[in-house]
Scaffold this active site. Structure first.
Site, PDB file in Angstrom:
ATOM      1  N   GLU A 140      31.540  43.275  32.665  1.00 40.90           N
ATOM      2  CA  GLU A 140      31.883  44.666  32.990  1.00 40.90           C
ATOM      3  C   GLU A 140      32.867  45.254  31.983  1.00 40.90           C
ATOM      4  OE1 GLU A 140      33.847  47.261  36.663  1.00 40.90           O
ATOM      5  OE2 GLU A 140      34.191  45.102  36.529  1.00 40.90           O
TER       6      GLU A 140
ATOM      7  N   GLU B 242      33.822  50.690  45.302  1.00 42.62           N
ATOM      8  CA  GLU B 242      35.027  49.964  44.879  1.00 42.62           C
ATOM      9  C   GLU B 242      36.074  51.016  44.544  1.00 42.62           C
ATOM     10  OE1 GLU B 242      36.089  46.347  41.829  1.00 42.62           O
ATOM     11  OE2 GLU B 242      35.448  48.243  40.968  1.00 42.62           O
TER      12      GLU B 242
END
Length: 251
Positions: A137, A234
């Site tokens: 990521e 998130e």
């Protein structure tokens, strides 16, 4: 609408950890992710997942260091053996929990040697656990100063260099907005190598509703393009998690 899951590290944290699974199910989620579940008995998590018929969508690797060390070091030269040892523990946990994806964190590093280290460790991990989906990521340097994987083009370069079927990108709208300023354009450039999506608004990293990112348009785009993976909330709830879940219903 896409398939939404709840990040239980960030959401429902007004509740004890194991109570968050029931809250997520009651809110309409069919999957959850937990960034670092390692300090919780794995069987307790398995039981909660089964009780509420939830999938574990994602967890992070390596396990956190409880002596104050870095949470990620896959790109840190000289820590190869430590990475391999801790990856083994992470894989065992991921297999026990049935985690769809295991996110490998690069850690703080820079330069050619760090890039080579990251590629070598990821290539080894992809071969070591061929049945496990692995993700990397891009994370912006304001949120995590010095983080090696801080650029989407670098993420693509690494994924393509390794060319393993079980290694893909993890796309976070908050980090995309911070890194490129163009969430939609960055998604279009990266969607072919992306396996997992996380959403939070700019600015403040709150609910994916009001703010700079047009989430109804983003979700419609995912649908139109046939994205079949999870989209995880998130973010930092403004109040209680339940009060801020209006975005799940769409426009």
């Amino acid at each position: 609408m896409p398939k939404f899951c709840a990040n239980l590290t960030w959401l429902f944290n007004e509740l004890d950890f194991l109570d968050r699974f029931e809250a997520a199910k009651e809110a309409g989620f069919d999957a959850v992710e937990v960034l670092f579940p390692y300090d919780v008995n794995a069987q307790d998590i398995v039981d909660a997942l089964g009780r509420y018929e939830l999938r574990m969508a994602l967890m992070n690797c390596p396990p956190p260091n409880y002596t104050g060390g870095p949470q990620g070091y896959a790109a840190v030269p000289g820590l190869d053996e430590r990475f391999k040892k801790d990856f083994g523990r992470a894989i065992r946990y991921a297999e026990t929990l049935g985690a769809t994806h295991l996110h490998i964190m690069s850690g703080v590093a820079e330069g050619t040697e760090a890039k080579e280290t990251f590629i070598n460790n990821l290539r080894w991990a992809a071969a070591e656990a061929p049945a496990q989906s692995l993700t990397i990521e891009p994370i912006n340097n304001e949120t995590m100063p010095g983080y090696f994987l801080n650029d989407f083009d670098l993420g693509r370069e690494i994924v393509e260099a390794i060319d393993a079927p079980n290694l893909r990108l993890q796309f976070d709208t908050f980090h995309a907005a911070k890194i490129t300023g163009d969430v939609m354009g960055t998604w279009d450039a990266m969607r072919d190598i992306t396996a997992h999506v996380q959403v939070a608004q700019m600015s403040g990293r709150g609910e994916p509703d009001q703010g700079q990112i047009d989430f109804p348009a983003f979700f419609a785009l995912l649908d139109a393009q046939g994205y079949a993976g999870w989209v995880s909330g998130e973010y930092k709830p403004r109040a209680t998690t339940t009060e801020g879940l209006g975005w799940l219903a769409g426009p």
